[in-house]
Design a protein around this motif. Structure first.
Motif, PDB file in Angstrom:
ATOM      1  N   SER A  96       1.670  -4.006  -1.589  1.00  0.00           N
ATOM      2  CA  SER A  96       3.041  -3.756  -1.129  1.00  0.00           C
ATOM      3  C   SER A  96       3.078  -3.538   0.378  1.00  0.00           C
ATOM      4  O   SER A  96       2.271  -2.790   0.918  1.00  0.00           O
ATOM      5  N   GLN A  97       4.000  -4.164   1.035  1.00  0.00           N
ATOM      6  CA  GLN A  97       4.200  -3.914   2.465  1.00  0.00           C
ATOM      7  C   GLN A  97       4.727  -2.499   2.636  1.00  0.00           C
ATOM      8  O   GLN A  97       4.107  -1.682   3.317  1.00  0.00           O
ATOM      9  N   SER A  98       5.860  -2.201   2.006  1.00  0.00           N
ATOM     10  CA  SER A  98       6.536  -0.913   2.221  1.00  0.00           C
ATOM     11  C   SER A  98       5.821   0.253   1.547  1.00  0.00           C
ATOM     12  O   SER A  98       5.898   1.385   2.013  1.00  0.00           O
ATOM     13  N   THR A 101       8.320   0.024  -3.091  1.00  0.00           N
ATOM     14  CA  THR A 101       9.004  -0.814  -4.088  1.00  0.00           C
ATOM     15  C   THR A 101       8.966  -0.138  -5.463  1.00  0.00           C
ATOM     16  O   THR A 101       7.890   0.186  -5.979  1.00  0.00           O
TER      17      THR A 101
END
Ligand code: F6R
Length: 358
Positions: A96-98, A101
């Motif tokens: 996941s980037q953030s 999610t």
């Protein structure tokens, strides 16, 4: 800040050689890499959403090839509700980037509740996933402002490649000498990505044609298949042109019905052991009037023998690491098509940078 660039998205595309190199360094260093018991694993589970899911799909090929480790991968919105049986003391990777999610976080929690060791490949080190995971492999993409993910994706790929290499080494399927050679191979990727940027003027011209399409189909085989899906996702997100990515071998099983002069076909095909098979699929596309955008290298271009709308030639590289560099032209295709159409590429309609509700 955007600096000299028109949009964050193009700035972030251009940052990739630097941030991928920055991400690779610690993960290729065995001392600094997360300490995992790769030898004890029977199977690896991966979950993620969207672009991060496609990074996981590429990684499946790497873990299976380098680590001889079977991989189960699913989008997190399915995984979290499937009540999937997981291996005893298994290993779960979330991407996941953030790190926020909602579905991926729920997948992480499910895995933890079922006795898995969770490794989070995340870009935001203070995120919920980074805090809740047992181990963190950080991607060093820096803040990603453009809503459509670009540099976070290639940094995820770089990290996952390093992890697969580590798994292969620990499980005895990659010798010390091979590991050294593969580390050098992947360290050359940032330079190759930089060279790929030279395709920009050609892609800008091509974008004028693609902008007229109602649908665009993307094809790829092997680890190029997830790159085809990523290309299609990027195009639909920012240009609103309908696009789908397919495994090239699926052509005859349905998508061939869509082929005509008005539907451009983008094919991601480095010159590897699957190239001839993919090209024979493209001959069928060409025979039906399909207009092909071939993304390949010099050898591929010389062996293709098909009429194309455009042939985008990347530098020669080891096919194993090609997915990382081949992400660049598919990102540029989406970007220039959307810009030509006058769309707001940094803030596409209906999309949020971080999806914290399911
Ligand atoms: C596509 C895109 C999304 C995200 C997805 C997961 O360009 O940005 O598909 O990849 O929402 O987000 P993260 O990686 O933050 O979990």
């Amino acid at each position: 800040e955007k600096g000299n660039h028109r949009h964050y998205m193009i700035k972030e595309i251009y940052e990739q050689p630097e941030v991928v190199a920055r991400t690779l360094a610690p993960h290729l260093d065995i001392e600094q890499a997360p300490a995992l018991d790769w030898k004890a694993q029977q199977r690896l589970t991966i979950t993620a959403c969207g672009t991060a899911f496609y990074a996981g799909l590429v990684a499946k090929y790497w873990f299976e090839r380098l680590g001889r480790l079977p991989v189960e991968i699913d989008v997190a919105s399915e995984f979290r509700y499937r009540e999937a049986p997981l291996p005893e003391k298994g290993l779960m990777i979330v991407v996941s980037q953030s790190g926020e999610t909602a579905d991926t976080l729920a997948g992480l929690r499910y895995a933890k509740a079922h006795g898995q060791t969770v490794l989070a490949v995340v870009n935001v080190p203070t995120s919920s996933m980074a805090r809740e995971a047992d181990l963190v492999a950080q991607t060093h993409a820096g803040p990603e402002i453009g809503v459509a993910s670009t540099k976070a994706f290639t940094c995820q790929l770089a990290t996952l490649f390093a992890l697969a290499l580590q798994a292969g080494r620990a499980r005895g399927h990659v010798s010390a000498q091979e590991a050294q050679a593969l580390a050098e191979t992947v360290q050359r990727v940032p330079g190759l990505m930089h060279e790929a940027m030279a395709l920009e003027p050609q892609i800008e011209a091509l974008a004028r044609d693609l902008a007229k399409a109602r649908d665009v189909l993307y094809f790829g085989r092997g680890a190029a298949f997830p790159i085809a899906m990523e290309g299609a996702l990027k195009l639909k997100e920012i240009s609103y042109i309908h696009a789908e990515g397919y495994a090239a071998g699926e052509l005859k099983h349905g998508p061939i019905a869509l082929i005509d002069e008005t539907t451009p076909v983008v094919v991601v095909a480095p010159y590897d052991h699957l190239f001839e098979k993919t090209i024979s699929n493209m001959q069928e596309v060409a025979a039906r009037g399909g207009r092909i955008v071939l993304i390949t290298d010099e050898e591929g271009a010389a062996h293709a023998h098909i009429d194309t709308l455009a042939t985008l030639v990347l530098p020669k590289m080891d096919p194993l690491v090609a997915p990382i560099a081949y992400a660049v032209p598919v990102q540029l295709i989406a970007y220039h098509t959307a810009v030509f159409m006058g769309k707001d590429v940094d803030q596409p309609r209906n999309l949020a940078k971080s999806v914290t509700v399911e």
